[in-house]
Design a protein around this motif. Structure first.
Motif, PDB file in Angstrom:
ATOM      1  N   GLN A 164       0.827  -1.203   0.000  1.00  0.00           N
ATOM      2  CA  GLN A 164       0.000   0.000   0.000  1.00  0.00           C
ATOM      3  C   GLN A 164       0.862   1.253   0.000  1.00  0.00           C
ATOM      4  O   GLN A 164       0.556   2.233  -0.697  1.00  0.00           O
ATOM      5  CB  GLN A 164      -0.923  -0.004   1.218  1.00  0.00           C
ATOM      6  N   GLU A 165       1.940   1.233   0.779  1.00  0.00           N
ATOM      7  CA  GLU A 165       2.846   2.381   0.831  1.00  0.00           C
ATOM      8  C   GLU A 165       3.453   2.652  -0.544  1.00  0.00           C
ATOM      9  O   GLU A 165       3.538   3.806  -0.993  1.00  0.00           O
ATOM     10  CB  GLU A 165       3.946   2.121   1.856  1.00  0.00           C
ATOM     11  N   ALA A 166       3.861   1.588  -1.234  1.00  0.00           N
ATOM     12  CA  ALA A 166       4.423   1.749  -2.579  1.00  0.00           C
ATOM     13  C   ALA A 166       3.387   2.335  -3.532  1.00  0.00           C
ATOM     14  O   ALA A 166       3.685   3.246  -4.323  1.00  0.00           O
ATOM     15  CB  ALA A 166       4.929   0.405  -3.092  1.00  0.00           C
ATOM     16  N   ASN A 167       2.169   1.849  -3.456  1.00  0.00           N
ATOM     17  CA  ASN A 167       1.130   2.330  -4.369  1.00  0.00           C
ATOM     18  C   ASN A 167       0.704   3.765  -4.071  1.00  0.00           C
ATOM     19  O   ASN A 167       0.410   4.541  -4.989  1.00  0.00           O
ATOM     20  CB  ASN A 167      -0.083   1.399  -4.328  1.00  0.00           C
ATOM     21  N   ASP A 168       0.680   4.120  -2.798  1.00  0.00           N
ATOM     22  CA  ASP A 168       0.369   5.508  -2.451  1.00  0.00           C
ATOM     23  C   ASP A 168       1.384   6.452  -3.094  1.00  0.00           C
ATOM     24  O   ASP A 168       1.031   7.539  -3.568  1.00  0.00           O
ATOM     25  CB  ASP A 168       0.367   5.686  -0.928  1.00  0.00           C
ATOM     26  N   TRP A 169       2.652   6.031  -3.109  1.00  0.00           N
ATOM     27  CA  TRP A 169       3.685   6.859  -3.736  1.00  0.00           C
ATOM     28  C   TRP A 169       3.543   6.859  -5.258  1.00  0.00           C
ATOM     29  O   TRP A 169       3.642   7.916  -5.895  1.00  0.00           O
ATOM     30  CB  TRP A 169       5.065   6.363  -3.341  1.00  0.00           C
ATOM     31  N   LEU A 170       3.297   5.702  -5.855  1.00  0.00           N
ATOM     32  CA  LEU A 170       3.132   5.635  -7.307  1.00  0.00           C
ATOM     33  C   LEU A 170       1.995   6.543  -7.779  1.00  0.00           C
ATOM     34  O   LEU A 170       2.061   7.135  -8.857  1.00  0.00           O
ATOM     35  CB  LEU A 170       2.863   4.190  -7.745  1.00  0.00           C
ATOM     36  N   ALA A 171       0.970   6.670  -6.951  1.00  0.00           N
ATOM     37  CA  ALA A 171      -0.166   7.521  -7.312  1.00  0.00           C
ATOM     38  C   ALA A 171       0.190   8.996  -7.333  1.00  0.00           C
ATOM     39  O   ALA A 171      -0.527   9.810  -7.930  1.00  0.00           O
ATOM     40  CB  ALA A 171      -1.327   7.280  -6.352  1.00  0.00           C
ATOM     41  N   THR A 172       1.303   9.379  -6.695  1.00  0.00           N
ATOM     42  CA  THR A 172       1.703  10.795  -6.684  1.00  0.00           C
ATOM     43  C   THR A 172       2.514  11.188  -7.913  1.00  0.00           C
ATOM     44  O   THR A 172       2.739  12.379  -8.142  1.00  0.00           O
ATOM     45  CB  THR A 172       2.562  11.114  -5.431  1.00  0.00           C
ATOM     46  N   LEU A 173       2.965  10.230  -8.706  1.00  0.00           N
ATOM     47  CA  LEU A 173       3.882  10.537  -9.801  1.00  0.00           C
ATOM     48  C   LEU A 173       3.321  11.514 -10.830  1.00  0.00           C
ATOM     49  O   LEU A 173       4.047  12.396 -11.306  1.00  0.00           O
ATOM     50  CB  LEU A 173       4.342   9.242 -10.479  1.00  0.00           C
ATOM     51  N   PRO A 174       2.039  11.408 -11.227  1.00  0.00           N
ATOM     52  CA  PRO A 174       1.522  12.406 -12.171  1.00  0.00           C
ATOM     53  C   PRO A 174       1.556  13.824 -11.628  1.00  0.00           C
ATOM     54  O   PRO A 174       1.630  14.787 -12.395  1.00  0.00           O
ATOM     55  CB  PRO A 174       0.083  11.935 -12.427  1.00  0.00           C
ATOM     56  N   HIS A 175       1.514  13.979 -10.304  1.00  0.00           N
ATOM     57  CA  HIS A 175       1.618  15.309  -9.700  1.00  0.00           C
ATOM     58  C   HIS A 175       3.068  15.795  -9.723  1.00  0.00           C
ATOM     59  O   HIS A 175       3.320  16.998  -9.784  1.00  0.00           O
ATOM     60  CB  HIS A 175       1.091  15.275  -8.269  1.00  0.00           C
ATOM     61  N   TYR A 176       4.000  14.841  -9.679  1.00  0.00           N
ATOM     62  CA  TYR A 176       5.420  15.198  -9.754  1.00  0.00           C
ATOM     63  C   TYR A 176       5.762  15.694 -11.153  1.00  0.00           C
ATOM     64  O   TYR A 176       6.470  16.679 -11.330  1.00  0.00           O
ATOM     65  CB  TYR A 176       6.260  13.977  -9.396  1.00  0.00           C
ATOM     66  N   SER A 177       5.245  14.993 -12.163  1.00  0.00           N
ATOM     67  CA  SER A 177       5.487  15.380 -13.550  1.00  0.00           C
ATOM     68  C   SER A 177       4.364  14.843 -14.421  1.00  0.00           C
ATOM     69  O   SER A 177       3.952  13.684 -14.273  1.00  0.00           O
ATOM     70  CB  SER A 177       6.829  14.836 -14.047  1.00  0.00           C
ATOM     71  N   GLN A 178       3.877  15.657 -15.335  1.00  0.00           N
ATOM     72  CA  GLN A 178       2.830  15.215 -16.258  1.00  0.00           C
ATOM     73  C   GLN A 178       3.340  14.183 -17.251  1.00  0.00           C
ATOM     74  O   GLN A 178       2.539  13.573 -17.961  1.00  0.00           O
ATOM     75  CB  GLN A 178       2.249  16.421 -17.003  1.00  0.00           C
ATOM     76  N   SER A 179       4.645  13.977 -17.300  1.00  0.00           N
ATOM     77  CA  SER A 179       5.209  12.976 -18.201  1.00  0.00           C
ATOM     78  C   SER A 179       5.301  11.597 -17.556  1.00  0.00           C
ATOM     79  O   SER A 179       5.853  10.669 -18.144  1.00  0.00           O
ATOM     80  CB  SER A 179       6.611  13.406 -18.668  1.00  0.00           C
ATOM     81  N   LEU A 180       4.745  11.446 -16.333  1.00  0.00           N
ATOM     82  CA  LEU A 180       4.769  10.179 -15.627  1.00  0.00           C
ATOM     83  C   LEU A 180       3.360   9.703 -15.303  1.00  0.00           C
ATOM     84  O   LEU A 180       2.479  10.499 -14.984  1.00  0.00           O
ATOM     85  CB  LEU A 180       5.548  10.303 -14.310  1.00  0.00           C
ATOM     86  N   ALA A 181       3.150   8.399 -15.406  1.00  0.00           N
ATOM     87  CA  ALA A 181       1.919   7.766 -14.945  1.00  0.00           C
ATOM     88  C   ALA A 181       2.305   6.454 -14.282  1.00  0.00           C
ATOM     89  O   ALA A 181       3.298   5.829 -14.658  1.00  0.00           O
ATOM     90  CB  ALA A 181       0.952   7.517 -16.104  1.00  0.00           C
ATOM     91  N   GLY A 182       1.542   6.028 -13.286  1.00  0.00           N
ATOM     92  CA  GLY A 182       1.919   4.847 -12.523  1.00  0.00           C
ATOM     93  C   GLY A 182       1.001   3.663 -12.744  1.00  0.00           C
ATOM     94  O   GLY A 182      -0.213   3.819 -12.883  1.00  0.00           O
ATOM     95  N   PHE A 183       1.597   2.477 -12.810  1.00  0.00           N
ATOM     96  CA  PHE A 183       0.872   1.212 -12.721  1.00  0.00           C
ATOM     97  C   PHE A 183       1.044   0.700 -11.293  1.00  0.00           C
ATOM     98  O   PHE A 183       2.175   0.587 -10.800  1.00  0.00           O
ATOM     99  CB  PHE A 183       1.437   0.181 -13.690  1.00  0.00           C
ATOM    100  N   ALA A 184      -0.056   0.369 -10.634  1.00  0.00           N
ATOM    101  CA  ALA A 184       0.011  -0.109  -9.257  1.00  0.00           C
ATOM    102  C   ALA A 184       0.596  -1.511  -9.201  1.00  0.00           C
ATOM    103  O   ALA A 184       0.416  -2.319 -10.111  1.00  0.00           O
ATOM    104  CB  ALA A 184      -1.382  -0.110  -8.640  1.00  0.00           C
ATOM    105  N   VAL A 185       1.292  -1.796  -8.118  1.00  0.00           N
ATOM    106  CA  VAL A 185       1.843  -3.129  -7.899  1.00  0.00           C
ATOM    107  C   VAL A 185       0.927  -3.890  -6.952  1.00  0.00           C
ATOM    108  O   VAL A 185       0.441  -3.334  -5.957  1.00  0.00           O
ATOM    109  CB  VAL A 185       3.281  -3.039  -7.329  1.00  0.00           C
ATOM    110  N   THR A 186       0.647  -5.139  -7.271  1.00  0.00           N
ATOM    111  CA  THR A 186      -0.150  -5.960  -6.366  1.00  0.00           C
ATOM    112  C   THR A 186       0.292  -7.402  -6.476  1.00  0.00           C
ATOM    113  O   THR A 186       0.755  -7.848  -7.535  1.00  0.00           O
ATOM    114  CB  THR A 186      -1.658  -5.834  -6.672  1.00  0.00           C
ATOM    115  N   ASP A 187       0.185  -8.128  -5.370  1.00  0.00           N
ATOM    116  CA  ASP A 187       0.537  -9.546  -5.364  1.00  0.00           C
ATOM    117  C   ASP A 187      -0.661 -10.327  -5.877  1.00  0.00           C
ATOM    118  O   ASP A 187      -1.533 -10.737  -5.110  1.00  0.00           O
ATOM    119  CB  ASP A 187       0.923  -9.980  -3.948  1.00  0.00           C
ATOM    120  N   ALA A 188      -0.683 -10.541  -7.174  1.00  0.00           N
ATOM    121  CA  ALA A 188      -1.835 -11.198  -7.796  1.00  0.00           C
ATOM    122  C   ALA A 188      -2.002 -12.637  -7.343  1.00  0.00           C
ATOM    123  O   ALA A 188      -3.102 -13.208  -7.462  1.00  0.00           O
ATOM    124  CB  ALA A 188      -1.690 -11.152  -9.316  1.00  0.00           C
ATOM    125  N   PHE A 189      -0.947 -13.231  -6.812  1.00  0.00           N
ATOM    126  CA  PHE A 189      -1.013 -14.634  -6.403  1.00  0.00           C
ATOM    127  C   PHE A 189      -1.510 -14.803  -4.972  1.00  0.00           C
ATOM    128  O   PHE A 189      -1.518 -15.912  -4.450  1.00  0.00           O
ATOM    129  CB  PHE A 189       0.367 -15.285  -6.585  1.00  0.00           C
TER     130      PHE A 189
END
Length: 317
Positions: free
Chosen positions: A80-105
């Motif tokens: 969750q901590e990693a994903n919360d940070w990934l979600a901030t990337l578009p605010h850091y730069s409009q040239s970034l977008a994040g894919f969330a990480v999840t343990d699909a297994f």
């Protein structure tokens, strides 16, 4: 080309600050060279390099294997901590977008995190490992996460993981052997999908595989949804492969087998350098792609999957 090439790199990596130098999950013995470790923990390094190269948008991922290792428990709070940070990337730069990480297994636990990041955080897609604990994508434990992705109609990047016998592969062929082993794991994940009912059951599921797994097309071509007759009929399963660079021969193979509509520009940055707009355009042309096909591979397909407007259409308004 009549207009500059719009490049969307679907395959780039950054680690959240907690995994960087001085962070509580810091990984100084990550296996990366010091310069790679510096860049993968420095968003501005990605932004600067891609801007200089002429890349419009980078899709950033951080995988379960890279953050937590290939084996053992995965801490849900740290995910969750990693994903919360990934979600901030578009605010850091409009040239970034994040894919969330999840343990699909992890079954329903992975699906709950997928629901949170897509429904609450608004991330652009998911990245999942190609295998964990001896399981691949057709395993029932993965189904709940894939169902969430299909419901939100977002792409899922299936990222290679190390082969269980990676040390033997490295001893035999160095790091290229390790890379080939990762390709085997990704290729088996691809084959596990096309031999299952997943694509029929989840028509809004779109899966992206890294080109390390390209060798699996030899088996896929023997019949089924990728048989010769099916390909000749123009059937297009919702499976995509990234280019992992800009080698014209690789691009020619990918587009010849999957079609230009199912290939995406990607690099695995910072392992590989950014796609320079001039050399990438030349490689697409050398691969035999028309201008329209080149634009699909460079960025059009990715923008369609992500639900983003084409930059040329925006400029024309």
């Amino acid at each position: 080309m009549t207009a500059p090439l719009d490049i969307v790199d679907i395959h780039t990596h950054l680690w959240p600050p907690a995994w960087g130098p001085g962070g509580k999950y810091a990984k100084p013995a990550s296996g990366f060279a010091p310069e790679i470790y510096r860049r993968i923990t420095t968003p501005q390094a990605l932004v600067d390099e891609f801007e200089a190269a002429g890349v419009s948008l980078a899709i950033v991922t951080a995988t379960i294997e890279s953050l937590f290792g290939a084996e053992g428990p995965v801490d849900p709070a740290a995910v969750q901590e990693a994903n919360d940070w990934l979600a901030t990337l578009p605010h850091y730069s409009q040239s970034l977008a994040g894919f969330a990480v999840t343990d699909a297994f992890s079954g329903e636990a992975g699906a709950r995190e997928a629901e949170r990041v897509l429904g609450e955080l608004g991330l652009s897609g998911l990245v999942i490992d190609s295998s964990r604990d001896g399981k691949f994508l057709s395993d029932p434990s993965v189904r709940p996460t894939l169902e969430v992705a299909a419901r939100y109609k977002v792409p899922v990047f299936v990222h290679p993981v190390a082969h269980p016998n990676s040390q033997a592969l490295i001893a035999g062929a160095g790091m290229l052997g390790n890379s080939l082993g990762r390709g085997l794991m990704n290729g088996v994940a691809f084959l596990s999908v096309i031999q299952s009912t997943l694509l029929d059951d989840l028509p809004d599921l779109h899966l992206i595989f890294a080109t390390l797994g390209l060798g699996a097309i030899v088996q896929a071509a023997r019949g089924g949804i990728y048989g010769r007759a099916e390909r000749a009929a123009g059937k297009r399963p919702n499976i995509y492969f990234d280019t992992m660079g800009h080698d014209p021969a690789i691009i020619r193979t990918l587009t010849g087998f999957f079609s230009a509509e199912r290939v995406l520009a990607g690099t695995d940055w910072p392992i590989l350098a950014a796609l320079d707009k001039r050399s990438f355009a030349a490689s697409l042309a050398e691969a035999g792609l028309s201008e329209a096909e080149a634009r699909l591979v460079a960025g059009g397909n990715a923008r369609r999957l992500l639900g983003l407007r084409d930059v040329q259409a925006q400029a024309a308004e």
